[in-house]
Structure formats: structure tokens, C-alpha cells
Design an enzyme around this catalytic site. Structure first.
Site, mmCIF file in Angstrom:
data_model
loop_
_atom_site.group_PDB
_atom_site.id
_atom_site.type_symbol
_atom_site.label_atom_id
_atom_site.label_comp_id
_atom_site.label_asym_id
_atom_site.label_seq_id
_atom_site.Cartn_x
_atom_site.Cartn_y
_atom_site.Cartn_z
ATOM 1 C CE LYS A 180 3.523 0.686 10.161
ATOM 2 N NZ LYS A 180 2.173 0.768 9.591
ATOM 3 C CD GLU A 216 2.548 -5.074 7.764
ATOM 4 O OE1 GLU A 216 2.095 -4.700 8.863
ATOM 5 O OE2 GLU A 216 2.986 -4.289 6.905
ATOM 6 C CD GLU A 249 0.970 4.042 9.758
ATOM 7 O OE1 GLU A 249 1.304 3.470 10.815
ATOM 8 O OE2 GLU A 249 1.328 3.635 8.638
ATOM 9 C CE LYS A 300 5.650 2.119 5.688
ATOM 10 N NZ LYS A 300 4.398 2.279 4.898
ATOM 11 C CD GLU A 360 -0.119 -1.737 9.093
ATOM 12 O OE1 GLU A 360 0.431 -1.274 10.120
ATOM 13 O OE2 GLU A 360 0.378 -1.661 7.956
ATOM 14 C CB SER A 364 -0.932 -0.012 1.214
ATOM 15 O OG SER A 364 -0.202 0.087 2.419
ATOM 16 C CG HIS A 384 7.254 -3.745 9.094
ATOM 17 N ND1 HIS A 384 6.667 -4.965 9.224
ATOM 18 C CD2 HIS A 384 6.246 -2.838 9.294
ATOM 19 C CE1 HIS A 384 5.384 -4.837 9.483
ATOM 20 N NE2 HIS A 384 5.103 -3.542 9.531
ATOM 21 C CG ASP A 390 -1.571 2.092 8.683
ATOM 22 O OD1 ASP A 390 -2.332 2.952 8.167
ATOM 23 O OD2 ASP A 390 -0.551 1.669 8.111
ATOM 24 C CG ASP A 432 2.748 5.014 5.701
ATOM 25 O OD1 ASP A 432 3.765 5.312 5.057
ATOM 26 O OD2 ASP A 432 2.250 3.867 5.676
ATOM 27 C CG HIS A 458 -0.820 -5.370 4.391
ATOM 28 N ND1 HIS A 458 -0.319 -4.617 5.427
ATOM 29 C CD2 HIS A 458 -0.318 -4.826 3.258
ATOM 30 C CE1 HIS A 458 0.459 -3.656 4.939
ATOM 31 N NE2 HIS A 458 0.463 -3.753 3.630
HETATM 32 P P1 PGA Z 1 3.143 -1.271 3.037
HETATM 33 O O1 PGA Z 1 2.250 -1.115 4.353
HETATM 34 O O2 PGA Z 1 4.499 -1.682 3.443
HETATM 35 O O3 PGA Z 1 2.388 -2.314 2.262
HETATM 36 O O4 PGA Z 1 3.109 0.077 2.363
HETATM 37 C C1 PGA Z 1 2.738 -0.623 5.571
HETATM 38 C C2 PGA Z 1 1.974 0.596 6.015
HETATM 39 O O5 PGA Z 1 1.028 1.063 5.335
HETATM 40 O O6 PGA Z 1 2.310 1.154 7.051
HETATM 41 ZN ZN ZN Z 2 0.753 2.846 6.863
#
Ligand code: PGA
Ligand code: ZN
Length: 416
Positions: free
Chosen positions: A386, A204, A283, A335, A163, A40, A363, A242, A310, A154
Site C-alpha cells: 500500500k 496520502e 487493518e 514499515k 483509509e 498515526s 509507505h 485501515d 499495524d 490524514h
Molecule cells: P501513518 O499512517 O504513516 O500516518 O502512520 C499509515 C497507516 O496507518 O497505515
Molecule cells: Zn495503518
């Protein structure tokens, strides 16, 4: 001096190809780095180079990115002397020349950048977290945010929020926080099974039950925290969400559990969630292209919960600076591969610290066994990480690295 540089195409945790980099130091010592990959992704992330050859890995091969490390980037770096990591990263950014890392590939550049950080740490005789520690910032072990229920992009279930994380804010140490996470994960598995839900896992490592309403997941989650013997709430184990709302935002509406919601409806829904459940952080509660909504969300809920950007911020120093001036959130997700170098990641974190914004290191949903982010979160003292469920090798590798750091060093634990 960098004595050698190489790369190979390996698999990530979803079974898709990714880049693994090996850097050779003078004297023959080797350091490695594995490159993560999201599902995503934010639209303004640095560009991951994929081969597009439909006959290999459905177009997802990374032979070009690997070739760029072995060829052009090796030619640029090997045998040259660099003063620091920033100089290595600058050389790659300049050579790429696109501003988005689209030519050499963010997946090539970030792997070399992570390996170079390890190389400088080895040369300085420091553990990676200490090398990444900015001057004047106390290192600390972060609160792990265990993603225990997976939806959205996911998991194949019908849950729209991506999440649901548990955060042992009140744990006395990192090691005890990991224990809380694992015990609650086990209690949640029993709770879901008792209600007749499947306990298969998402990308995840969280469970992926066929539940529609996020509120129903939250009820089950609070029960699991209590069943495992922990107090739900900020003094014990809190919850972080999230939703990854960009994924269910279409034509100006948010589609959640069969409803069609405006931005204002979403904010009201979050307010009700925060009233009812021990949620401490949200998030991507709204979409990346709904900046006005973010400003209103921060006005309404920013004093009650942490609001983390994010997809909205993509770890980009310029975008974060703009969002800080708009008061569009209160924290940034961090990230490394979103911006594409370790140097720029540290710069974004510094900008947040200076503005009083929190940071959560993260991650990606596609991961390798690399534990770089455990050291990054500890060294920068940001207090939050996270990295998925307390299960699946690529996720627990990071938590286990934190346990190792705690065992060998007297560091404080908890939110910054
Ligand atoms: P992604 O998801 O690694 O698939 O982008 C993680 C997130 O949205 O925090
Ligand atoms: Zn996110």
C-alpha cells in the site's frame, strides 16, 4: 567498504523536515535514501529524533538526526569493511544502545540502513528487489492497495476511518492493476462531485469528503469501481480498510460517526460491513492496546477477511512473534521506519512467512520520492503493497517503479 556517508535535512510530502542520506561507494558511486514519517504512529515504534527547537519547523527539525549520520554513524561505518547489510545494521543498533533507537534516532539509522542495502545491491550488480530477495522465496509483483478516501489523522474532514483502499486482486498484471486504480480514482472523483462533495485531497492523495459514516463511503466506492467497468469483489477489484482504530479509541470506547462503541460492537459493525461490501482486508480494526479484542476479532472474522496489525505490531520481530502465538491477527503491516532497520524488517517478514501470516508492505503518510518499498515488496514476494492514491508524485513514484520492474522482468503478479 563504505567510502563516505552524509545526510541533509529535506522536506517530506507534508512539508515537514526529514532525513535524506547519501552513501559513497568505492570508486565514487553514490546511493541515496529518503526517510518517511508517520502521523498515526504506534506507541511502540522505533523513536524518530526531532530537534524540539520551537523556532525551527515547530520543533520538528531533524538537524540532530542529520548530525548523527554525518558524525557518529559516519565514524562508525566509513572506511570499515562489512560482510553484509546485517552487519551494518547490527553495528548501528549496538552503537545506539537504547533498544528503541532513541539516541541516534530511528530516522537517522533507517536512512543509513536503506542506503546501505542499495550499496550492497550496486556492489553485487543486482537490482534492489533482487538483492532483497530471501533465498528460496519467489519474487512477485504485489497487489497495489490504492488509498482513495482519506480520513482520521490524514485529513481535516470528520470521517473517523483513516483509509479506504481499492485492491485489484483480479488484475492480470501489475500494469493493468495500476490502470484499474487510476480509472477508479477518476470515476470516484466524478461520483463525489456529482453528489456535491468536495474533491480535495488528504495526506496520502485520497479524496477527503465530509462524510461521517464509513458505510456511506463504501457505497460510493463500490459505485466508482462498477462505473469504471470493473467487477467489485475478489475476482476484480476488492476493498481494503485501515480504520487506524487507535486514533478514535478513548477510555475503552471507539468513537465512530458520533457513536460510542465497545470492542464487541466494533466487531459486529465490521461483520456487517463484510456482509454488505466486497471488503477483503481490515487493518487496525481495533486499537493497539485492545489485544483481547483483537483475539476475538480474529476468531469471528479471521476466516473471512485478512486482519492486518499495524500500530498493534509495529514491524517488530518480538511483538509479531507474540501476536502470532496469541492468534491476534492474520497479517502484519510492514514499515521499515517502524522498526528502524532493513535487516529487522526482513526478519519480521520471515517470521510471518514461517507462521503462514500474510504481509503488506507500506509507505508512511509523510513520504519522499524514494521508491525503496516497491523493491522490498517485490523482492520479498509478499504480494501486497500500500502506497497511497494513484496520484501525487511521492505515491506514484512507487507505483511507477513497479511498472518499470514489471516491464524489465518476467515476474508473476498477485497475492502470495
Ligand atoms: P501513518 O499512517 O504513516 O500516518 O502512520 C499509515 C497507516 O496507518 O497505515
Ligand atoms: Zn495503518
Amino acid at each position: 567498504t563504505i567510502a563516505g556517508l552524509s545526510a541533509v535535512e529535506v522536506l517530506d510530502s507534508r512539508g515537514r523536515p526529514t532525513v535524506a542520506v547519501t552513501m559513497v561507494l568505492p570508486g565514487g558511486r553514490r546511493v541515496r535514501a529518503g526517510v518517511p514519517s508517520g502521523a498515526s504512529t504506534g506507541s511502540r515504534e522505533a523513536v524518530e529524533l526531532r530537534d524540539g527547537d520551537p523556532h525551527r519547523y515547530a520543533g520538528r527539525g531533524v538537524r540532530h538526526a542529520v548530525g548523527n549520520v554525518r558524525g557518529e554513524i559516519a565514524d562508525l561505518l566509513v572506511g570499515r569493511k562489512f560482510a553484509d547489510l546485517a552487519a551494518v545494521d547490527r553495528a548501528m543498533i549496538d552503537a545506539d544502545g537504547t533498544g528503541t533507537k532513541a539516541r541516534l534516532g530511528a530516522n537517522a539509522i533507517v536512512g543509513v540502513s536503506m542506503a546501505a542495502a542499495r550499496a550492497f545491491a550496486v556492489l553485487a550488480g543486482l537490482p534492489l528487489w533482487r538483492y532483497l530477495n530471501p533465498p528460496g522465496v519467489p519474487p512477485r509483483l504485489p497487489v497495489p492497495h490504492f488509498n482513495v478516501v482519506n480520513g482520521g489523522a490524514h485529513a481535516p474532514n470528520r470521517l473517523d476511518f483513516q483509509e479506504f483502499m481499492i485492491a485489484p486482486l483480479g488484475a492480470p498484471s501489475l500494469t493493468e492493476a495500476v490502470r484499474a486504480g487510476a480509472e477508479i480514482y477518476a470515476a470516484l472523483r466524478r461520483g463525489l462531485a456529482d453528489k456535491g462533495f468536495a474533491t480535495g485531497l488528504g495526506d496520502e492523495g485520497g479524496f477527503a469528503p465530509e462524510i461521517d459514516a464509513p458505510e456511506d463511503v463504501l457505497t460510493t466506492l463500490v459505485d466508482a469501481i462498477a462505473d469504471a467497468g470493473y467487477p467489485p469483489g475478489r475476482d476484480g477489484v476488492a476493498i481494503a480498510l485501515d480504520p487506524a482504530a487507535s486514533e478514535f479509541h478513548r477510555d475503552g470506547r471507539y468513537r465512530v460517526a458520533g457513536e460510542n462503541l465497545t470492542s464487541t460492537d466494533m466487531i459486529t459493525r465490521y461483520e456487517a460491513i463484510v456482509d454488505r461490501f466486497p471488503v477483503w482486508s481490515i487493518e487496525d480494526g481495533l486499537a493497539e492496546d485492545d489485544l483481547d479484542g483483537w483475539v476475538r476479532l480474529t476468531e469471528r472474522l479471521g476466516h473471512r477477511v485478512q486482519l492486518v496489525g499495524d500500530d498493534l505490531l509495529v514491524t517488530n520481530p518480538a511483538i509479531v512473534t507474540e501476536a502470532i502465538s496469541r492468534e491476534a491477527a492474520t497479517a502484519a503491516l510492514i514499515k521499515v521506519n517502524q522498526v528502524g532497520t532493513v535487516t529487522e524488517t526482513l526478519e519480521t517478514m520471515r517470521i510471518c512467512r514461517d507462521a503462514g501470516w500474510a504481509q503488506m508492505v507500506s509507505h508512511r503518510s509523510g513520504e519522499t520520492e524514494d521508491t525503496f518499498i516497491a523493491d522490498l515488496a517485490t523482492g520479498t514476494g509478499c504480494g501486497q503493497l500500500k502506497t497511497g492514491a494513484p496520484a501525487r508524485g511521492e505515491r506514484v513514484a512507487k507505483y511507477n517503479r513497479l511498472i518499470d520492474i514489471e516491464a524489465g522482468n518476467d515476474l508473476p503478479y498477485g497475492r502470495a
